[in-house]
Motif scaffolding. Structure first.
Motif, PDB file in Angstrom:
ATOM      1  N   GLY A  40      26.188  48.551  34.185  1.00  0.00           N
ATOM      2  CA  GLY A  40      27.437  47.908  34.583  1.00  0.00           C
ATOM      3  C   GLY A  40      28.321  47.623  33.380  1.00  0.00           C
ATOM      4  O   GLY A  40      29.538  47.827  33.435  1.00  0.00           O
ATOM      5  N   LEU A  44      31.998  49.168  32.879  1.00  0.00           N
ATOM      6  CA  LEU A  44      33.168  48.324  32.630  1.00  0.00           C
ATOM      7  C   LEU A  44      33.975  48.861  31.456  1.00  0.00           C
ATOM      8  O   LEU A  44      35.200  48.969  31.532  1.00  0.00           O
ATOM      9  CB  LEU A  44      32.752  46.878  32.350  1.00  0.00           C
ATOM     10  N   ARG A  45      33.290  49.198  30.376  1.00  0.00           N
ATOM     11  CA  ARG A  45      33.972  49.736  29.178  1.00  0.00           C
ATOM     12  C   ARG A  45      34.574  51.103  29.447  1.00  0.00           C
ATOM     13  O   ARG A  45      35.705  51.386  29.050  1.00  0.00           O
ATOM     14  CB  ARG A  45      32.985  49.816  28.010  1.00  0.00           C
ATOM     15  N   ARG A  48      37.218  50.712  32.912  1.00  0.00           N
ATOM     16  CA  ARG A  48      38.216  49.657  32.848  1.00  0.00           C
ATOM     17  C   ARG A  48      38.835  49.348  34.222  1.00  0.00           C
ATOM     18  O   ARG A  48      40.036  49.470  34.432  1.00  0.00           O
ATOM     19  CB  ARG A  48      39.295  49.997  31.846  1.00  0.00           C
ATOM     20  N   VAL A  52      36.104  44.189  40.235  1.00  0.00           N
ATOM     21  CA  VAL A  52      34.669  44.458  40.142  1.00  0.00           C
ATOM     22  C   VAL A  52      33.949  43.710  41.252  1.00  0.00           C
ATOM     23  O   VAL A  52      34.118  42.498  41.410  1.00  0.00           O
ATOM     24  CB  VAL A  52      34.102  44.005  38.779  1.00  0.00           C
ATOM     25  N   LEU A  66      27.876  39.578  32.995  1.00  0.00           N
ATOM     26  CA  LEU A  66      28.967  40.547  32.874  1.00  0.00           C
ATOM     27  C   LEU A  66      30.351  39.939  33.072  1.00  0.00           C
ATOM     28  O   LEU A  66      31.359  40.597  32.808  1.00  0.00           O
ATOM     29  CB  LEU A  66      28.776  41.673  33.890  1.00  0.00           C
ATOM     30  N   GLN A  69      32.702  40.006  30.001  1.00  0.00           N
ATOM     31  CA  GLN A  69      33.211  41.346  29.695  1.00  0.00           C
ATOM     32  C   GLN A  69      34.322  41.740  30.659  1.00  0.00           C
ATOM     33  O   GLN A  69      35.323  42.321  30.259  1.00  0.00           O
ATOM     34  CB  GLN A  69      32.089  42.371  29.750  1.00  0.00           C
ATOM     35  N   ALA A  70      34.156  41.406  31.942  1.00  0.00           N
ATOM     36  CA  ALA A  70      35.190  41.726  32.932  1.00  0.00           C
ATOM     37  C   ALA A  70      36.477  40.978  32.611  1.00  0.00           C
ATOM     38  O   ALA A  70      37.567  41.542  32.699  1.00  0.00           O
ATOM     39  CB  ALA A  70      34.696  41.393  34.331  1.00  0.00           C
ATOM     40  N   ALA A  75      39.773  42.251  34.443  1.00  0.00           N
ATOM     41  CA  ALA A  75      39.309  42.630  35.786  1.00  0.00           C
ATOM     42  C   ALA A  75      39.003  41.374  36.588  1.00  0.00           C
ATOM     43  O   ALA A  75      38.453  40.407  36.065  1.00  0.00           O
ATOM     44  CB  ALA A  75      38.060  43.505  35.687  1.00  0.00           C
ATOM     45  N   VAL A  77      36.835  39.538  39.544  1.00  0.00           N
ATOM     46  CA  VAL A  77      35.449  39.693  39.977  1.00  0.00           C
ATOM     47  C   VAL A  77      35.255  39.093  41.365  1.00  0.00           C
ATOM     48  O   VAL A  77      35.665  37.970  41.628  1.00  0.00           O
ATOM     49  CB  VAL A  77      34.475  39.018  38.980  1.00  0.00           C
TER      50      VAL A  77
END
Length: 99
Positions: A40, A44-45, A48, A52, A66, A69-70, A75, A77
């Motif tokens: 995941g 994500l990287r 993009r 999510v 995560l 990072q999102a 992003a 979630v």
């Protein structure tokens, strides 16, 4: 189109959510899916996404790992879990929604 990613360690859950998005949310484009925290993070990287769909409990960690990072990728979630006890922690992590 809203670029989306599904991260869930259960294949059936990924497939069902993908089908529901296709049927009911034509404006949501599924660009990828992943089956673990590790895959995941890579997805994500690489992709993009703007949105999510994230499982809470996976075999190699939690979706909460995560969230940061999102956020860094801007992003939104949506947590998806069969355990309602994770709803409050999900909203504390600034989830857009909880399924």
């Amino acid at each position: 189109m809203l670029r989306s990613l599904i991260i869930d360690d259960e294949l059936r859950c990924r497939e069902t959510l993908a089908q529901m998005l296709q049927l009911y949310c034509p404006e949501v484009e599924l660009v990828a899916s992943a089956d673990s925290v590790e895959s995941g993070a890579k997805a994500l990287r690489d992709f993009r996404p703007e949105l999510v769909f994230l499982d809470v409990c996976m075999h190699d960690g939690t979706g909460f790992e995560l969230v940061t990072q999102a956020k860094e990728l801007n992003a939104k979630v949506v947590f998806a879990s069969g355990h309602e006890r994770y709803a409050v922690p999900a909203f504390r992590a600034h989830a857009l929604d909880f399924l």
